[in-house]
Design an enzyme around this catalytic site. Sequence first.
Site, PDB file in Angstrom:
ATOM      1  N   ARG A 253      10.070   8.214  -3.181  1.00  0.00           N
ATOM      2  CA  ARG A 253      10.972   8.053  -4.423  1.00  0.00           C
ATOM      3  C   ARG A 253      11.550   7.852  -5.424  1.00  0.00           C
ATOM      4  O   ARG A 253      12.675   7.784  -5.864  1.00  0.00           O
ATOM      5  CB  ARG A 253      12.413   7.380  -2.450  1.00  0.00           C
ATOM      6  CG  ARG A 253      12.905   8.299  -1.493  1.00  0.00           C
ATOM      7  CD  ARG A 253      13.507   7.609  -0.474  1.00  0.00           C
ATOM      8  NE  ARG A 253      12.675   6.503   0.503  1.00  0.00           N
ATOM      9  CZ  ARG A 253      13.443   6.197   0.800  1.00  0.00           C
ATOM     10  NH1 ARG A 253      14.720   5.464   1.289  1.00  0.00           N
ATOM     11  NH2 ARG A 253      12.173   4.818   1.589  1.00  0.00           N
TER      12      ARG A 253
ATOM     13  N   LYS B 256       5.105   1.726  -6.840  1.00  0.00           N
ATOM     14  CA  LYS B 256       6.908   2.018  -6.715  1.00  0.00           C
ATOM     15  C   LYS B 256       6.610   0.296  -7.163  1.00  0.00           C
ATOM     16  O   LYS B 256       6.995  -0.241  -7.428  1.00  0.00           O
ATOM     17  CB  LYS B 256       6.274   1.678  -5.025  1.00  0.00           C
ATOM     18  CG  LYS B 256       7.854   1.127  -4.450  1.00  0.00           C
ATOM     19  CD  LYS B 256       8.488   1.505  -3.487  1.00  0.00           C
ATOM     20  CE  LYS B 256       8.202   1.068  -2.622  1.00  0.00           C
ATOM     21  NZ  LYS B 256       9.291   1.362  -1.077  1.00  0.00           N
TER      22      LYS B 256
ATOM     23  N   ASN C 227      15.529  -6.566  11.004  1.00  0.00           N
ATOM     24  CA  ASN C 227      14.554  -6.778  11.057  1.00  0.00           C
ATOM     25  C   ASN C 227      14.607  -6.855   9.435  1.00  0.00           C
ATOM     26  O   ASN C 227      14.263  -5.143   8.801  1.00  0.00           O
ATOM     27  CB  ASN C 227      13.105  -6.334  11.636  1.00  0.00           C
ATOM     28  CG  ASN C 227      12.088  -6.552  11.226  1.00  0.00           C
ATOM     29  OD1 ASN C 227      11.647  -8.102  10.750  1.00  0.00           O
ATOM     30  ND2 ASN C 227      11.378  -6.201  11.146  1.00  0.00           N
TER      31      ASN C 227
ATOM     32  N   GLY D 196       5.637  -5.817  -0.281  1.00  0.00           N
ATOM     33  CA  GLY D 196       5.732  -5.592  -2.066  1.00  0.00           C
ATOM     34  C   GLY D 196       7.079  -5.346  -2.969  1.00  0.00           C
ATOM     35  O   GLY D 196       6.726  -5.540  -4.108  1.00  0.00           O
TER      36      GLY D 196
ATOM     37  N   GLN E  10      -6.416  -0.628   1.996  1.00  0.00           N
ATOM     38  CA  GLN E  10      -5.482  -0.106   3.235  1.00  0.00           C
ATOM     39  C   GLN E  10      -5.617   1.953   2.770  1.00  0.00           C
ATOM     40  O   GLN E  10      -4.990   2.216   2.396  1.00  0.00           O
ATOM     41  CB  GLN E  10      -4.004  -0.332   3.301  1.00  0.00           C
ATOM     42  CG  GLN E  10      -4.184   0.218   4.726  1.00  0.00           C
ATOM     43  CD  GLN E  10      -2.738   0.144   5.381  1.00  0.00           C
ATOM     44  OE1 GLN E  10      -1.710   0.039   4.064  1.00  0.00           O
ATOM     45  NE2 GLN E  10      -1.941   0.416   6.782  1.00  0.00           N
TER      46      GLN E  10
ATOM     47  N   ALA F 186       0.579  -1.007  -0.219  1.00  0.00           N
ATOM     48  CA  ALA F 186      -0.084   0.031   0.014  1.00  0.00           C
ATOM     49  C   ALA F 186       0.861   1.155   0.327  1.00  0.00           C
ATOM     50  O   ALA F 186       0.874   2.391  -0.241  1.00  0.00           O
ATOM     51  CB  ALA F 186      -1.132  -0.549   0.755  1.00  0.00           C
TER      52      ALA F 186
ATOM     53  N   ARG G 129       9.577  -5.977 -67.759  1.00  0.00           N
ATOM     54  CA  ARG G 129      11.090  -5.497 -67.675  1.00  0.00           C
ATOM     55  C   ARG G 129      10.544  -4.521 -69.120  1.00  0.00           C
ATOM     56  O   ARG G 129      10.320  -4.886 -70.080  1.00  0.00           O
ATOM     57  CB  ARG G 129      12.660  -6.052 -67.738  1.00  0.00           C
ATOM     58  CG  ARG G 129      12.753  -5.568 -66.843  1.00  0.00           C
ATOM     59  CD  ARG G 129      14.435  -6.602 -67.116  1.00  0.00           C
ATOM     60  NE  ARG G 129      15.614  -6.838 -65.882  1.00  0.00           N
ATOM     61  CZ  ARG G 129      15.883  -8.224 -66.679  1.00  0.00           C
ATOM     62  NH1 ARG G 129      16.432  -8.625 -68.069  1.00  0.00           N
ATOM     63  NH2 ARG G 129      16.074  -8.929 -65.577  1.00  0.00           N
TER      64      ARG G 129
HETATM   65  C1  UD1 Z   1       9.864  -2.044   8.090  1.00  0.00           C
HETATM   66  C2  UD1 Z   1       9.533  -2.814   9.635  1.00  0.00           C
HETATM   67  C3  UD1 Z   1      11.204  -2.620   9.888  1.00  0.00           C
HETATM   68  C4  UD1 Z   1      12.165  -3.449   8.564  1.00  0.00           C
HETATM   69  C5  UD1 Z   1      11.825  -2.511   7.710  1.00  0.00           C
HETATM   70  C6  UD1 Z   1      12.679  -3.353   6.510  1.00  0.00           C
HETATM   71  C7  UD1 Z   1       7.813  -1.757  10.874  1.00  0.00           C
HETATM   72  C8  UD1 Z   1       6.693  -0.843  11.529  1.00  0.00           C
HETATM   73  N1  UD1 Z   1       9.168  -1.655  10.456  1.00  0.00           N
HETATM   74  O1  UD1 Z   1      10.082  -0.406   8.855  1.00  0.00           O
HETATM   75  O2  UD1 Z   1      11.609  -3.253  11.080  1.00  0.00           O
HETATM   76  O3  UD1 Z   1      13.556  -3.281   9.459  1.00  0.00           O
HETATM   77  O4  UD1 Z   1      10.380  -2.836   6.632  1.00  0.00           O
HETATM   78  O5  UD1 Z   1      12.331  -2.882   5.313  1.00  0.00           O
HETATM   79  O6  UD1 Z   1       6.774  -3.064  10.206  1.00  0.00           O
HETATM   80  N2  UD1 Z   1       3.358  -1.151   3.664  1.00  0.00           N
HETATM   81  C9  UD1 Z   1       1.583  -0.965   3.465  1.00  0.00           C
HETATM   82  N3  UD1 Z   1       1.154  -0.150   4.910  1.00  0.00           N
HETATM   83  C10 UD1 Z   1       1.530   1.288   5.789  1.00  0.00           C
HETATM   84  C11 UD1 Z   1       2.609   0.971   5.466  1.00  0.00           C
HETATM   85  C12 UD1 Z   1       3.515   0.123   4.927  1.00  0.00           C
HETATM   86  O7  UD1 Z   1       1.577  -1.179   2.767  1.00  0.00           O
HETATM   87  O8  UD1 Z   1       0.188   1.913   6.185  1.00  0.00           O
HETATM   88  C13 UD1 Z   1       4.033  -1.767   3.096  1.00  0.00           C
HETATM   89  C14 UD1 Z   1       4.934  -0.875   2.143  1.00  0.00           C
HETATM   90  O9  UD1 Z   1       4.304  -0.333   1.340  1.00  0.00           O
HETATM   91  C15 UD1 Z   1       6.629  -1.952   2.417  1.00  0.00           C
HETATM   92  C16 UD1 Z   1       6.338  -2.517   3.349  1.00  0.00           C
HETATM   93  O10 UD1 Z   1       4.909  -2.307   3.887  1.00  0.00           O
HETATM   94  O11 UD1 Z   1       6.051  -2.455   0.976  1.00  0.00           O
HETATM   95  C17 UD1 Z   1       6.941  -1.706   4.600  1.00  0.00           C
HETATM   96  O12 UD1 Z   1       6.045  -0.788   4.755  1.00  0.00           O
HETATM   97  P1  UD1 Z   1       7.626   0.319   4.980  1.00  0.00           P
HETATM   98  O13 UD1 Z   1       7.065   1.527   5.111  1.00  0.00           O
HETATM   99  O14 UD1 Z   1       9.065   0.403   4.098  1.00  0.00           O
HETATM  100  O15 UD1 Z   1       8.287   0.132   5.891  1.00  0.00           O
HETATM  101  P2  UD1 Z   1      10.318   0.633   7.372  1.00  0.00           P
HETATM  102  O16 UD1 Z   1       9.647   2.002   8.119  1.00  0.00           O
HETATM  103  O17 UD1 Z   1      10.823   0.528   6.109  1.00  0.00           O
END
Ligand code: UD1
Length: 454
Positions: A15, A22, A166, A101, A73, A10, A437
Site C-alpha cells: 500500500r 516499507k 492487539n 518494523g 523469512q 518481512a 584596472r
Molecule cells: C497483526 C496482528 C493483529 C494486530 C495487528 C496490529 C497477527 C496474526 N495479527 O495483524 O492482531 O492487531 O498486527 O497491527 O499477528 N510480518 C512478517 N512476516 C509475516 C507477516 C508479517 O515479518 O509473515 C511483519 C510485517 O512486516 C509487520 C508485522 O509483522 O511489520 C505485522 O504484520 P501485518 O501483516 O501488518 O499484521 P496484521 O495482519 O495487521
Amino acid sequence: MNISVVILAAGKGTRMRSRLPKVLQPLANRPLLEHVVATAESLDANSICVVYGHGAEAVQEHFAGRPLKWALQEPQLGTGHAVQQALPHLGADEIAVILYGDVPLVQAETVRRLVSAAADGPAILTVVERDPTGYGRIIRNPAGAVIEIVEEKEASDEQRRITEVNTGLLACPVKLLGPWLDALKADNVQGEYYLTDVVASAVADGIKVVAVSADSATEVMGINDKAQLAVAERAYQRRQTAALLEAGVTLADPARVDVRGALACGSDVYIDVNAVFAGDVELGDNVHIGPNCVISNTRISNGSVIHANCVIEEALVGENCNVGPFARLRPHAEMKQGSRIGNFVEMKKSTLGAGSKANHLTYLGDATIGENVNIGCGTITCNYDGANKHQTIIGDNAFIGSGVELVAPVEIGAGATVGAGSTIGKDAPAGELTIERSRQKTISGWQRPTKKKQ
Ligand code: UD1
Ligand code: CA
C-alpha cells in the site's frame, strides 16, 4: 534486562505504492526500521534480530556494520512463522520482545513496562481504538482475564464490537514461547501462522497473560500507507517540539518546526517559523533562528543570529555572529567570533576570522580569511581552474574593495587594500594598495546607435 528483541520487518508494504521497501520509508529522514532499531538499542538487549524478507538487500545494506542479527523469512507465512525464524538467535533463559518494523513511535519506556510484566508468561501490549477495524481483538473472560486474541477476519459480530485491540507487540519468556510457536497451526481464514495464537496456548497451559496498555493509539500506530506515514511524521514532530518547549526553547509556532535528527539547544534559544533541522544540530545560548532556515549538521555558538532564509550545512558558526538573510553556508564553512555573512553570500571550505565581514553578494570558497577583514560587495574567490581547487589567503585587517576577483592560488597580505573592480592573480603585499584596472577614459562626441527604420 535479560532480553532479546525481535523486529518483524518481512512484510511487503504494497500500500506504500513505492519501490522502497516499507520499513525503509523515511520518518523524520530516517527509515521506519531505524527508529525501531534505535528504541531496541536503548533497551540494553542481549541481541536484536531483524526478521526480513521483502526488499532484503536494500534493508540489510542500510544497516551494514550495525550489530544486528538477521533472520530471513521466505516465504512469509504470518507473524508466528516470522518469530519462529528468529528463535535460533534467542537464548532459553531470555525474555523475547517482539516489535514491528512498521510501528516506529513506540517508546522504550512502554517496552520496558511490557518486559516487566512478562517475567512468568506472555505480556501483550494493547490499546483502545475508537475504530478497531482491522485489528486483532482482545477477548477477556467475565473475570476480566485475557483468554484469546481473535483476528478481525475470524471475529464474530459481537467480538468485532470490542475496542481493546492487539498492537502486535509482546514479550514472553523464550522457553515458553518456543514450544507454543512450534505448535501453531495455519488453520484460519488467511492460512497463516498467527503469533497471536500463543495467547490461547498460554491460557490452555494455565499461564496468565498480562495485558499492558500503550500510552496512546498514536504510539502504537502501524504504518501501511503514505497517509499513515504523514500522520506519524506529524506525531513524531510534535514529540520533538514538545521536548524543545519543555527544555525552554521558544518556538514561534511548534507546528512549523521540523527536527529530522537531533537538535540540542542552550538557554533562551528562539526559533521562528518554518525551520528545518537535519542531522546533528547544536544551538548555543541566546541563538536566534529567523524564519525559513534549513540547518543541518551544524554548530551555532552563543549569541549568534541567523536571519531569514538561510541554508546552512556542516558549518561552524562562532559566538555573536550574524548570518543572512539569504545566506548559504556550505560544508566546512567556519565563522569565527563576531563575524558577519550577509545577503546572497555563499561560503564553502573557508574560514572567516573574528570580526570579519562579507556583507553582500559574495562567493568565498577554499579561503582562509584573517581577523577584521572587510570583503566588499560582489567579491569572488576564483578557486577553481576547471580541474583543481586552489586557496585564497587574506591577512588580518585587509580591505577588499567591491567587485574584486581573487584568482587562486593567491595571498593578500595583512592590512593590504585591494581596489574595487580588480582581478587579482598575483599576491598583494601587506599594508599596500593594490589595484588592477585599466585607466578610465572618456570618448567625447560618441553617439549612441539609433534604431534603423524598416
Ligand atoms: C497483526 C496482528 C493483529 C494486530 C495487528 C496490529 C497477527 C496474526 N495479527 O495483524 O492482531 O492487531 O498486527 O497491527 O499477528 N510480518 C512478517 N512476516 C509475516 C507477516 C508479517 O515479518 O509473515 C511483519 C510485517 O512486516 C509487520 C508485522 O509483522 O511489520 C505485522 O504484520 P501485518 O501483516 O501488518 O499484521 P496484521 O495482519 O495487521
Ligand atoms: Ca574586473
